[in-house]
Design an enzyme around this catalytic site. Structure first.
Site, PDB file in Angstrom:
ATOM      1  N   ASP A   1      61.272 -14.091  -2.049  1.00 47.89           N
ATOM      2  CA  ASP A   1      61.007 -15.228  -3.038  1.00 47.89           C
ATOM      3  C   ASP A   1      59.834 -16.219  -2.588  1.00 47.89           C
ATOM      4  O   ASP A   1      59.300 -16.657  -3.240  1.00 47.89           O
ATOM      5  CB  ASP A   1      62.358 -15.785  -3.512  1.00 47.89           C
ATOM      6  CG  ASP A   1      63.309 -14.869  -4.163  1.00 47.89           C
ATOM      7  OD1 ASP A   1      62.925 -13.727  -4.347  1.00 47.89           O
ATOM      8  OD2 ASP A   1      64.341 -15.295  -4.133  1.00 47.89           O
TER       9      ASP A   1
ATOM     10  N   TYR B   1      65.877  -7.288 -12.085  1.00 53.81           N
ATOM     11  CA  TYR B   1      65.709  -7.966 -13.230  1.00 53.81           C
ATOM     12  C   TYR B   1      65.124  -7.354 -14.313  1.00 53.81           C
ATOM     13  O   TYR B   1      64.507  -6.398 -14.364  1.00 53.81           O
ATOM     14  CB  TYR B   1      64.534  -9.211 -12.892  1.00 53.81           C
ATOM     15  CG  TYR B   1      65.152 -10.310 -11.872  1.00 53.81           C
ATOM     16  CD1 TYR B   1      66.238 -10.164 -11.106  1.00 53.81           C
ATOM     17  CD2 TYR B   1      64.823 -11.386 -11.832  1.00 53.81           C
ATOM     18  CE1 TYR B   1      66.718 -11.042 -10.191  1.00 53.81           C
ATOM     19  CE2 TYR B   1      65.243 -12.612 -10.902  1.00 53.81           C
ATOM     20  CZ  TYR B   1      66.395 -12.076 -10.257  1.00 53.81           C
ATOM     21  OH  TYR B   1      66.676 -13.284  -9.426  1.00 53.81           O
TER      22      TYR B   1
ATOM     23  N   GLU C   1      62.706  -4.247 -13.187  1.00 56.91           N
ATOM     24  CA  GLU C   1      62.493  -3.876 -12.011  1.00 56.91           C
ATOM     25  C   GLU C   1      63.238  -2.323 -11.875  1.00 56.91           C
ATOM     26  O   GLU C   1      64.312  -2.319 -12.123  1.00 56.91           O
ATOM     27  CB  GLU C   1      62.878  -4.842 -10.976  1.00 56.91           C
ATOM     28  CG  GLU C   1      62.384  -6.176 -11.172  1.00 56.91           C
ATOM     29  CD  GLU C   1      62.953  -7.350 -10.264  1.00 56.91           C
ATOM     30  OE1 GLU C   1      62.403  -8.192 -10.184  1.00 56.91           O
ATOM     31  OE2 GLU C   1      64.134  -6.919  -9.923  1.00 56.91           O
TER      32      GLU C   1
END
Ligand SMILES: *[C@@H]1O[C@H](CO)[C@@H](O)[C@H](O)[C@H]1NC(C)=O
Ligand SMILES: *[C@@H]1O[C@H](CO)[C@@H](O)[C@H](O)[C@H]1NC(C)=O
Ligand SMILES: *[C@@H]1O[C@H](CO)[C@@H](O)[C@H](O)[C@H]1NC(C)=O
Length: 397
Positions: free
Chosen positions: A88, A354, A376
């Site tokens: 991230d 997601y 995803e």
């Protein structure tokens, strides 16, 4: 009472009662799902990969897909293009592709933002369409985790030409105050109904300690923003333990009565391994606890999920599993989310993460038939690709 009427209506549909009777029943209530194209029976109509991780070029991993309609009826897809690693944190681009033909073909990728070589770069994000102004706004954070950087900033870019060009980034923290705020991921809304018709509402979450759902609002088409509702985690600003109350990534959508429902990631599995649902009755100014419940049907492995209201029907996508990011599933509700139809559509059985949804709302027969999902998708890991799925709501009929 109303729920029973919906069931009566769909039974009649199956028995093929005269259209006039169906129309009569439809006029008496919402949602009216049967007058137009028959019963909802979603079909995975078309699917294509928009981005593949680990390919050529300066991108290691594509993650955090967003999808939106535009005022001109195009579709825009966005993702974080993570330069060095799947993590991230780190430097990224924002990747975008456009479709002018309802998802059949897509433009090549353009990288609309480049954060350079930041240790804690940008994170997506919420895309919100201002139909009154004809603009598309993208809100994202930089330095959200405050990893070797300070402070965290909330940023915005805007397109007034259907996603072709974008303004230079504007720092919304100047108006909102400095705070770690990660919008979405998903879409923000422009209120179509009162209260606060026309308001832009973008919701997201805070840092892992100071977590919770927070909404930022604009009543002047994105020129000025202010802080709206906060649903704080408990204990707030303290390290969480397993099963603490920790509402996190979220997707708001508007109901036809003007309330805003927010479908929320339950970060620490408080009360259930399922979604937290909370509703704002005042256009995003507050999220009262009285309006909060846990949706046991929407089991969730702690992930960002897709949610949408279209013509009175609610749609929800997530990896339908209590503990693994697998089995991306579309569910739908004819009862405003108080129950979900039993026959869910499995979009992908394998690793999936997601997801986000959109739909075109011109009211044309064509646009009423589809919802669009971006998610995803992978074989070994859920972040191998970002896939676009066009769902026909009436079984291809
Ligand atoms: C954004 O504005 C805030 C508040 O003025 C400031 O502290 C922060 O450094 C700014 N961020 C950027 C990237 O300019
Ligand atoms: C769902 O909520 C809308 C208002 O948002 C209301 O008009 C409708 O009757 C409700 N439908 C059901 C089935 O409860
Ligand atoms: C996938 O989700 C569907 C819908 O909830 C469910 O029926 C099915 O058992 C799930 N499959 C797996 C492997 O979890």
């Amino acid at each position: 009472m109303k729920r029973m009427m919906v069931r009566v209506e769909s039974n009649m549909e199956r028995r093929g009662r005269p259209a006039a009777l169906t129309l009569l029943l439809c006029a008496a209530m919402l949602p009216c799902v049967s007058s137009h194209s028959g019963q909802i029976d979603p079909l995975l109509y078309e699917e294509q990969l928009l981005w593949v991780s680990g390919g050529a070029g300066e991108v290691n991993t594509y993650r955090i897909p967003l999808l939106t309609f535009t005022p001109k009826g195009s579709l825009l897809a966005f993702a974080e293009a993570r330069k060095q690693s799947p993590g991230d944190i780190g430097a990224k681009f924002i990747a975008m592709r456009r479709s002018l033909d309802k998802g059949a073909t897509w433009s090549p990728t353009s990288f609309i933002i480049d954060d350079g070589v930041k240790t804690d770069g940008l994170n997506l994000g919420s895309v919100v369409v201002d139909e009154e102004a004809g603009s598309v706004i993208l809100v994202y954070s930089i330095c959200f985790h405050q990893y070797h950087c300070k402070p965290s900033s909330t940023m915005m870019v805007e397109s007034r030409d259907d996603g072709l060009s974008w303004s230079s980034p504007k720092n919304l923290s100047v108006q909102l105050g400095v705070k770690s705020f990660a919008p979405g991921p998903g879409f923000g809304i422009q209120k179509r109904y009162n209260p606060a018709k026309g308001r832009l509402v973008v919701c997201g979450h805070g840092t892992l300690e100071g977590d919770g759902v927070f909404c930022i609002l604009s009543d002047d088409h994105g020129l000025n923003w202010y802080n709206g509702a906060a649903l704080k985690s408990i204990p707030y600003n303290q390290k969480k333990k397993a099963q603490d109350f920790n509402p996190d990534e979220c997707q708001p959508f508007e109901m036809t009565d003007g309330s805003i429902v927010i479908n929320v990631r339950n970060q620490n599995n408080y009360h259930c391994r399922c979604r937290v649902i909370v509703r704002s009755l005042d256009g995003g100014l507050s999220l009262p606890i009285d309006e909060l419940f846990f949706d046991y049907t929407l089991v969730d492995p702690v992930v960002a999920a897709g949610a949408l209201q279209k013509e009175g029907v609610l749609y929800f996508t997530n990896p339908a599993s209590t503990d693994h990011r697998i089995n991306l599933t579309l569910r739908w509700s004819l009862t405003n989310g108080s129950s979900w139809e039993g026959n869910a559509l499995q979009i992908w059985p394998g690793p999936s993460g997601y997801s986000s949804m959109t739909s075109l709302d011109s009211g044309s027969a064509e646009d009423r038939k589809y919802v669009f999902v971006i998610y995803e998708k992978g074989h070994k890991d859920y972040f191998e690709t970002v896939s676009f799925a066009k769902i026909h709501l009436y079984g291809g009929r």
